[in-house]
Design a protein around this motif. Structure first.
Motif, mmCIF file in Angstrom:
data_model
loop_
_atom_site.group_PDB
_atom_site.id
_atom_site.type_symbol
_atom_site.label_atom_id
_atom_site.label_comp_id
_atom_site.label_asym_id
_atom_site.label_seq_id
_atom_site.Cartn_x
_atom_site.Cartn_y
_atom_site.Cartn_z
ATOM 1 N N THR A 24 -6.300 -7.845 2.789
ATOM 2 C CA THR A 24 -6.053 -8.785 1.680
ATOM 3 C C THR A 24 -4.194 -7.381 2.310
ATOM 4 O OG1 THR A 24 -7.711 -8.426 0.366
ATOM 5 C CG2 THR A 24 -4.877 -8.728 -0.461
ATOM 6 N N CYS A 25 -3.373 -9.268 2.720
ATOM 7 C CA CYS A 25 -1.919 -8.027 2.814
ATOM 8 C C CYS A 25 -0.863 -8.647 2.093
ATOM 9 C CB CYS A 25 -1.685 -8.926 4.904
ATOM 10 S SG CYS A 25 -0.127 -8.464 4.373
ATOM 11 N N ILE A 26 0.001 -8.066 1.087
ATOM 12 C CA ILE A 26 0.917 -8.696 0.254
ATOM 13 C C ILE A 26 2.189 -8.306 1.165
ATOM 14 C CG2 ILE A 26 1.704 -8.879 -2.296
ATOM 15 C CD1 ILE A 26 -0.784 -10.016 -1.896
ATOM 16 N N GLY A 27 2.918 -8.443 1.238
ATOM 17 C CA GLY A 27 4.525 -8.657 1.233
ATOM 18 C C GLY A 27 5.147 -7.966 0.426
ATOM 19 N N ILE A 28 6.389 -7.570 0.193
ATOM 20 C CA ILE A 28 6.822 -7.160 -0.966
ATOM 21 C C ILE A 28 8.489 -7.535 -0.360
ATOM 22 C CG2 ILE A 28 7.128 -5.418 -3.096
ATOM 23 C CD1 ILE A 28 4.519 -3.938 -1.796
ATOM 24 N N PRO A 29 9.252 -8.063 -0.789
ATOM 25 C CA PRO A 29 11.178 -7.765 -0.583
ATOM 26 C C PRO A 29 11.621 -6.502 -0.707
ATOM 27 C CG PRO A 29 10.521 -9.398 -2.814
ATOM 28 C CD PRO A 29 8.956 -8.766 -2.384
ATOM 29 N N LYS A 30 12.149 -6.735 0.475
ATOM 30 C CA LYS A 30 13.511 -5.178 0.080
ATOM 31 C C LYS A 30 14.890 -5.602 1.022
ATOM 32 C CE LYS A 30 14.282 -3.424 3.063
ATOM 33 N NZ LYS A 30 14.393 -2.334 4.148
ATOM 34 N N THR A 31 16.063 -5.407 1.020
ATOM 35 C CA THR A 31 17.132 -5.843 1.546
ATOM 36 C C THR A 31 18.142 -5.818 0.721
ATOM 37 O OG1 THR A 31 18.100 -7.312 3.436
ATOM 38 C CG2 THR A 31 16.949 -8.249 2.566
ATOM 39 N N VAL A 32 19.290 -4.914 1.512
ATOM 40 C CA VAL A 32 20.543 -4.889 0.761
ATOM 41 C C VAL A 32 21.605 -6.625 1.128
ATOM 42 C CG1 VAL A 32 20.567 -2.577 0.665
ATOM 43 C CG2 VAL A 32 21.677 -3.109 2.847
ATOM 44 N N ALA B 116 4.250 -17.027 6.106
ATOM 45 C CA ALA B 116 4.446 -17.607 6.867
ATOM 46 C C ALA B 116 6.182 -18.355 6.623
ATOM 47 C CB ALA B 116 3.783 -18.905 6.627
ATOM 48 N N ASP B 117 6.006 -18.721 5.506
ATOM 49 C CA ASP B 117 7.469 -19.270 5.171
ATOM 50 C C ASP B 117 8.640 -18.277 5.326
ATOM 51 O OD1 ASP B 117 5.710 -21.375 5.206
ATOM 52 O OD2 ASP B 117 6.051 -21.489 2.709
ATOM 53 N N VAL B 118 8.531 -17.054 4.882
ATOM 54 C CA VAL B 118 9.805 -16.235 4.820
ATOM 55 C C VAL B 118 9.665 -15.796 6.107
ATOM 56 C CG1 VAL B 118 10.365 -13.121 3.908
ATOM 57 C CG2 VAL B 118 8.539 -15.430 2.526
ATOM 58 N N ALA B 119 8.421 -15.277 7.175
ATOM 59 C CA ALA B 119 8.654 -14.311 8.065
ATOM 60 C C ALA B 119 10.095 -15.130 8.652
ATOM 61 C CB ALA B 119 7.396 -14.215 9.067
ATOM 62 N N ASN B 120 11.021 -13.911 9.292
ATOM 63 C CA ASN B 120 11.602 -14.771 10.847
ATOM 64 C C ASN B 120 12.729 -15.652 9.878
ATOM 65 O OD1 ASN B 120 11.263 -12.802 12.292
ATOM 66 N ND2 ASN B 120 9.490 -13.800 12.708
ATOM 67 N N ASP C 299 12.292 -9.110 8.618
ATOM 68 C CA ASP C 299 11.418 -8.352 9.813
ATOM 69 C C ASP C 299 9.715 -7.879 9.810
ATOM 70 O OD1 ASP C 299 12.899 -8.942 11.916
ATOM 71 O OD2 ASP C 299 13.040 -7.062 12.764
ATOM 72 N N SER C 300 10.081 -7.094 8.794
ATOM 73 C CA SER C 300 8.830 -6.636 8.100
ATOM 74 C C SER C 300 7.950 -7.689 7.196
ATOM 75 C CB SER C 300 9.130 -5.271 6.901
ATOM 76 O OG SER C 300 10.482 -4.834 7.249
ATOM 77 N N GLN C 301 8.446 -8.142 7.141
ATOM 78 C CA GLN C 301 7.847 -10.090 6.789
ATOM 79 C C GLN C 301 6.193 -10.458 7.997
ATOM 80 O OE1 GLN C 301 6.532 -9.511 3.547
ATOM 81 N NE2 GLN C 301 9.034 -7.689 3.020
ATOM 82 N N ASP C 302 7.574 -10.395 8.601
ATOM 83 C CA ASP C 302 6.916 -11.144 9.964
ATOM 84 C C ASP C 302 5.337 -10.064 10.407
ATOM 85 O OD1 ASP C 302 6.602 -12.714 12.097
ATOM 86 O OD2 ASP C 302 7.076 -10.492 13.355
ATOM 87 N N THR C 303 5.703 -9.023 9.952
ATOM 88 C CA THR C 303 4.573 -8.211 10.580
ATOM 89 C C THR C 303 3.256 -8.192 9.548
ATOM 90 O OG1 THR C 303 6.407 -6.097 11.728
ATOM 91 C CG2 THR C 303 3.920 -5.080 10.551
#
Lengths: 421, 421
Positions: free
Chosen positions: B136-144, B355-359, B116-120
């Protein structure tokens, strides 16, 4: 001519702990060096192993594996919850014990357990007198419940205490960081049906105002729903969240356990266990806060990965002292942990008569619980703090702790008769 | 003249983990050395902090405390479960973000979360284009949950995986040693509503035939009561006990969660949560075995004391890489973990488009689950094993881990308007 050596019987009894095998290690390593003791035979599944003549020959285990017991949780030889009745009530069991001991040249009996087990040990120690069989019997303390008398504390407790304190601190950090938009109340259930020692240990995580746990529910304090819910609400309003440690033995004034509060499943069966969900639902119903709950159950008493180094040392020392007592010709005693009157915590090994230990439960003093009944006092903290000191990490391989599994080879049976438990 | 530096906004999003603060540490330490980035402002309680103009000035935190984030679980700045709608649906939120960013000279946006966050993050990355604000927007992965696509695995998962594997091993040792006369079945509930990654990790504890866990229940496999009970019974008869890991998302063929199987409390309310007691009761009713169950809940994802060193390293590396990506002028991307094709496990940092990660949810491949649906395959083990490698212990004081609590000083507000979430 060398003095004839007699064999020893060692059994683990009752609920196992993260460090009872450290005690076994202390017994076996010390007995291997003894001039009086021959082999150590461990009871397969505790005292039942003696009755069934299922004796594990620990001399078949390597030095390395025996040393490995020091960092292996659970009972390496198996344990059981079998309590011997009095000699008057069930003489057959005692006669069988003597028969087995005689057949295998056993004249030393080491019994590693809690209150019930020390009672059994006490009965066995009287066999010389009551039934004419020469036996040296030493009890060895063990119980996560920390409820044995005389000894300052019980091996097994320090490690479960550390687990509980560490876990509630960690979970509370989690809840705190989510509380603004999500879970506001977290309930963690811990062991302790009669005494609140384990729940109290959770209180160690609270080192300054506002720290979790904010509320501890003890079996010693009658549960007052209204007062409790008020405290939860006040805590959430003040700190944004509320972390609760609840003892499985928490009960209403009339003695009814909260966990027995009438919950039934879809089939109308009584829902078993789970005071944590009970308390959590209560909060949801009355205050509406979003909650999460955890029940750590066996995880807490098996958590060797986060064992207290103090606990491990004491567990080993109790095993060692037991053999030394036997070697010194003592009988019907149990080594104890004696807290020394020093500024920095230190301890030494003491001695208690089994007659004084058997069937006595040490409850938490009321002075260890705060006046409102929801926390621990400074006096309690002073008592508990040293017991969780130090980290004793097991070795790891492939990211997992490498716990020892023994061969557990049985001694060849010598008796023709079977015994029905 | 030195190039003008712009500030960065960093937010933690969604459920926190044992290592998301290690990522924060990577972000802040790297940004402090950057030639382009000024201060790092962290959102108080995640993205909500940006909307409310509640920005934590991380430059007020000492070097030591920031370094301490590497071994502190939970979200040090607070997190939230607020998902931004699309720009069409809620333009006001995006306008507010721009207003706050403008007021505080923020032109870098680091968003640390799951799907969800990567979508945001993806939506925010389009602000330059859609609303004319240079960001400049960078997503950072995190999830158990380990369910992000493209990246080999997700920071946070390795540590919960290690906790689950260690815990089921320890509890099973306990059960095994008592099984002859007491508990024969142990059920441990773990997280994972949609994907069975966490439950699968329990399977790592089983290294040879007979090892626990004997049964894993996955959300991916429709629950078949009859088949399950048969397997439990067979296991108890063969090994003397049975240890089970059950995913909270385990469901019947029709999609009904086991935990929603109609259990009600004394007041007729639906009993919330607890697939473990549900499964345990099922076993008791049909097979009569004595059982125990545990629900580790938040304990599992907060268990920094037993974090995977590999996970901590990767979490830090993702934070560092995110800042390096921004420094290099990249936008709308997320650093990933790339498993290298080496005999001994090794990894490097890769890059994915938001774009490839979101949702996109990465499910467990069916080939990771054994044919009978109750265990993991060798292929799965090969994938999981490296992720729990290494122990990264926090420092201790008074027997407890010393987790850092930051000052979290807010930047003075510059806007006169408030924003209603």
């Amino acid at each position: 001519m060398a003095k004839k050596k007699y064999n020893a019987f060692y059994a683990q009894s009752g609920g196992v702990t993260a460090v009872i095998n450290a005690t076994a290690c202390g017994v076996i390593e010390t007995a291997r060096a003894s001039k009086n003791i021959g082999k150590v035979y461990a009871g397969k599944n505790g005292i039942i192993g003696a009755l069934r003549e299922e004796l594990i020959d620990t001399s078949k285990e390597s030095k390395k594996d025996i040393a490995g017991l020091k960092f292996t949780p659970s009972g390496a030889f198996g344990s059981c919850r079998h309590k011997l009745k009095s000699i008057e009530e069930n003489k057959a069991e005692y006669e069988r014990l003597i028969e087995v001991f005689k057949a295998h040249d056993i004249r030393y009996f080491f019994y590693n357990g809690g209150g019930d087990s020390q009672d059994t040990a006490h009965k066995v120690s009287q066999l010389s007198e009551t039934m004419g069989y020469p036996i040296t019997c030493i009890g060895i303390p063990k119980t996560v419940d920390n409820d044995l008398p005389i000894t300052d504390n019980c091996p097994g407790f320090g490690s479960v205490a550390k687990y509980v304190a560490v876990s509630i601190r960690e979970a509370a950090f989690d809840v705190k960081s989510m509380a603004e938009t999500s879970t506001k109340v977290f309930v963690m259930e811990v062991m302790g049906r009669h005494a609140g020692w384990i729940a109290a240990a959770g209180g160690l995580a609270c080192e300054k105002e506002g720290d979790a746990p904010h509320i501890i529910l003890f079996p010693e304090i009658a549960f007052n729903k209204e007062k409790f819910l008020k405290k939860v609400d006040r805590t959430v309003k003040k700190f944004g969240y509320c972390a609760i440690v609840v003892s499985e033995g928490t009960a209403y004034k009339d003695g009814t356990f909260l966990a027995d509060a009438g919950t039934v499943d879809a089939f109308g069966h009584k829902q078993l266990g789970g005071v944590a969900p009970e308390v959590a639902n209560m909060i949801k119903d009355e205050l509406g806060y979003k909650y999460h709950w955890a029940v750590s159950d066996y995880l807490q008493r098996a958590a060797r990965h986060i064992a207290s180094a103090t606990d491990v040392d004491q567990a080993y020392a109790m095993g060692k002292a037991a053999v030394e007592f036997a070697d010194a010709g003592k009988n019907a005693v149990m080594p104890t942990i004696v807290r020394k009157n020093t500024k920095k915590y230190s301890w030494t090994v003491g001695e208690a008569k089994l007659a004084d230990v058997a069937n006595v439960e040490k409850m938490m003093p009321r002075s260890y619980i705060t006046r409102d009944g929801f926390g621990i006092t400074e006096e309690c903290r002073q008592y508990l703090q040293p017991l969780i000191q130090g980290e004793s990490y097991p070795p790891y391989k492939n990211g997992l702790p490498q716990y020892v599994e023994l061969k557990n080879e049985l001694v060849k049976k010598k008796l023709k008769t079977k015994f029905k438990i």
